[in-house]
Scaffold this active site. Structure first.
Site, mmCIF file in Angstrom:
data_model
loop_
_atom_site.group_PDB
_atom_site.id
_atom_site.type_symbol
_atom_site.label_atom_id
_atom_site.label_comp_id
_atom_site.label_asym_id
_atom_site.label_seq_id
_atom_site.Cartn_x
_atom_site.Cartn_y
_atom_site.Cartn_z
ATOM 1 N N ASP A 127 -13.712 43.827 -46.224
ATOM 2 C CA ASP A 127 -14.934 43.704 -45.412
ATOM 3 C C ASP A 127 -15.732 42.472 -45.834
ATOM 4 O O ASP A 127 -16.226 41.703 -45.019
ATOM 5 C CB ASP A 127 -15.780 44.990 -45.465
ATOM 6 C CG ASP A 127 -15.946 45.562 -46.859
ATOM 7 O OD1 ASP A 127 -15.327 45.053 -47.819
ATOM 8 O OD2 ASP A 127 -16.717 46.542 -47.011
ATOM 9 N N LYS A 173 -8.707 46.675 -50.262
ATOM 10 C CA LYS A 173 -9.788 47.652 -50.128
ATOM 11 C C LYS A 173 -9.600 48.631 -51.290
ATOM 12 O O LYS A 173 -9.431 49.847 -51.091
ATOM 13 C CB LYS A 173 -9.687 48.328 -48.743
ATOM 14 C CG LYS A 173 -10.857 49.215 -48.390
ATOM 15 C CD LYS A 173 -12.136 48.458 -48.062
ATOM 16 C CE LYS A 173 -13.286 49.419 -47.839
ATOM 17 N NZ LYS A 173 -14.603 48.733 -47.741
ATOM 18 N N TYR A 178 2.007 49.265 -40.474
ATOM 19 C CA TYR A 178 2.858 48.922 -39.335
ATOM 20 C C TYR A 178 4.205 49.640 -39.408
ATOM 21 O O TYR A 178 4.835 49.891 -38.386
ATOM 22 C CB TYR A 178 3.121 47.411 -39.306
ATOM 23 C CG TYR A 178 2.070 46.596 -38.601
ATOM 24 C CD1 TYR A 178 0.783 46.525 -39.084
ATOM 25 C CD2 TYR A 178 2.382 45.879 -37.449
ATOM 26 C CE1 TYR A 178 -0.173 45.759 -38.453
ATOM 27 C CE2 TYR A 178 1.436 45.104 -36.809
ATOM 28 C CZ TYR A 178 0.157 45.045 -37.306
ATOM 29 O OH TYR A 178 -0.775 44.281 -36.660
ATOM 30 N N ASP A 198 -6.748 36.371 -36.954
ATOM 31 C CA ASP A 198 -7.363 36.102 -35.649
ATOM 32 C C ASP A 198 -8.782 35.577 -35.861
ATOM 33 O O ASP A 198 -9.215 34.629 -35.209
ATOM 34 C CB ASP A 198 -7.427 37.385 -34.787
ATOM 35 C CG ASP A 198 -6.258 37.493 -33.815
ATOM 36 O OD1 ASP A 198 -5.143 37.061 -34.183
ATOM 37 O OD2 ASP A 198 -6.461 38.002 -32.691
ATOM 38 N N ASP A 243 -3.435 40.765 -40.197
ATOM 39 C CA ASP A 243 -3.427 40.631 -38.741
ATOM 40 C C ASP A 243 -4.841 40.354 -38.253
ATOM 41 O O ASP A 243 -5.099 39.431 -37.477
ATOM 42 C CB ASP A 243 -2.884 41.921 -38.110
ATOM 43 C CG ASP A 243 -2.913 41.858 -36.592
ATOM 44 O OD1 ASP A 243 -2.479 40.844 -36.037
ATOM 45 O OD2 ASP A 243 -3.386 42.829 -35.966
HETATM 46 C C1 IPM Z 1 0.531 39.117 -34.444
HETATM 47 C C2 IPM Z 1 0.438 40.067 -33.275
HETATM 48 C C3 IPM Z 1 1.385 41.223 -33.526
HETATM 49 C C4 IPM Z 1 0.948 41.936 -34.793
HETATM 50 C C5 IPM Z 1 1.499 42.219 -32.351
HETATM 51 C C6 IPM Z 1 1.871 41.531 -31.060
HETATM 52 C C7 IPM Z 1 2.463 43.335 -32.662
HETATM 53 O O1 IPM Z 1 -0.861 40.501 -33.097
HETATM 54 O O2 IPM Z 1 1.620 38.528 -34.649
HETATM 55 O O3 IPM Z 1 -0.463 38.910 -35.134
HETATM 56 O O4 IPM Z 1 0.068 42.814 -34.752
HETATM 57 O O5 IPM Z 1 1.492 41.630 -35.841
HETATM 58 MN MN MN Z 2 -2.313 39.623 -34.471
#
Ligand code: IPM
Ligand code: MN
Length: 360
Positions: free
Chosen positions: A227, A195, A147, A255, A251
């Site tokens: 993975d 990884k 990032y 999710d 990240d």
């Molecule tokens: C998160 C979001 C952010 C990230 C984006 C919006 C930049 O997906 O907070 O997980 O990738 O960190």
């Molecule tokens: Mn995210």
């Protein structure tokens, strides 16, 4: 009830999309908790994201940073606007505001607790017996890796692009120590996700983890390739306690982890580090729902619970919010995303019900 109230001074950053609606509910809940426990709350609004680009030309204005720096905690909504998503040539993007805020506040750890709610299990895409009782904490490194690594960009001909993944010993050590600290207070297991079979940065992570692990003899350490971790999170979520990983892997995995609990609209997060901590839901700005009073405010309200606990060390206050959220769900006072054969309530209905529960 605490005998002596404290003065809490927070920055409120609603952001874009549904941000203002969900933050309003979380702020009302925060006010109710302060009233109940005798704390004095002062707060000030700041702008961030697309709305900040529109009014000031930058997604994380200096004014907002100054506000965050002088506050004890930041309550944050969400950022993002489709008008930028569909324009890869846009020079300034709302997301840059979030990244700049993380970097400038030194928020190197993003803590995302993954817990299940009995009344939500039916919404999980996984079998109930796999998810019931799952309870783990993802710790995502937040200010390093791909990032922020430079160089990043395009070759002159426009047909080659590059990102750089960089980690220093210091960045890895501080986040691993944090993971061990939390594991020591929980079920005493750390899973280091990397990884290392391919990436040099991952090999440094693993080497440092092997050096640090003996300092925490009562915590078990497990190493897992990313993975494999992606697979294990859906196959056996109950096998995790504290999962620690680098920025991009974290990240993606969080999710994934959030949906096994039944809804992305439920998971809060705390970003902590050098300066003021930020508390925000893990979901995005959900622009399709903006202004409709239908968004689920629970992830943001639960982020306020984390704010009381992590920023102020007020465990009873946090616990009361969690209890109120669980009660609202049991009573079926929920938004459409998690409604189960019952009516769908509005964002404001859910917030007001929780405020009443707390104030009673
Ligand atoms: C998160 C979001 C952010 C990230 C984006 C919006 C930049 O997906 O907070 O997980 O990738 O960190
Ligand atoms: Mn995210």
């Amino acid at each position: 009830m605490s005998t002596k109230g404290r003065e809490l001074n927070i920055a409120v950053l609603p952001g874009d999309g549904i941000g203002p609606e969900i933050v309003e509910q979380a702020l009302n809940v925060t006010k109710a908790v302060c009233e109940k426990f005798g704390h004095t709350l002062t707060y000030e609004y700041g702008i961030v994201g697309a709305c900040a680009i529109d009014s000031l030309g930058e997604p994380y204005p200096q004014k907002t940073h100054d506000l965050c720096m002088k506050s004890d905690a930041v309550l944050f909504g969400a950022i993002g606007d489709p008008k930028y998503d569909n324009n890869p040539a846009a020079k300034v993007r709302p997301e840059q505001g979030l990244l700049k805020m993380r970097k400038d506040l030194g928020l190197y750890a993003n803590i995302r607790p993954v817990t299940t709610f009995p009344s939500l299990i039916h919404k999980s895409p996984l079998r109930a017996d796999l998810v019931e009782g799952a309870d783990f904490m993802c710790i995502r490194e937040l200010t390093g890796g791909m990032y922020f690594g430079r160089p990043q960009g395009r070759a002159e001909d426009g047909n080659t692009a590059y990102d750089t993944c960089i980690y220093t010993r210091e960045e890895i050590e501080r986040i691993l120590h944090l993971a061990y600290k939390y594991a020591g207070q929980r079920n005493k297991k750390v899973t280091v996700v990397d990884k290392a079979n391919v990436l040099a940065t991952s090999r440094l992570w693993r080497q440092i983890a092997q050096e640090i692990a003996p300092q925490y003899p009562d915590v078990e350490t497990e190493y897992m390739f990313v993975d494999n971790a992606a697979m294990r999170i859906i196959q056996w979520p109950k096998s995790f306690d504290v999962l620690v990983t680098e920025n991009l892997f974290g990240d993606i995995l969080t999710d994934e982890a959030s949906v096994i609990t039944g809804s992305l609209g439920m998971l809060p997060s705390a970003s902590v580090g050098i300066h003021t901590s930020v508390f925000e839901p893990i979901h995005g700005s959900y622009p399709q729902a903006a202004g409709k009073n239908i968004a689920n405010p629970l992830a943001t309200i639960l982020s306020a619970a984390l704010m009381f606990e992590y920023a102020f060390g007020m465990m009873k206050e946090g616990a009361l919010i969690r209890e109120a959220v669980a009660a609202s769900m049991s009573a079926g006072i929920v938004t459409e995303d998690i409604a189960n054969n019952g009516p769908a309530y509005k964002t404001t209905d859910v917030g007001e019900w929780i405020v009443n529960y707390i104030s009673k």
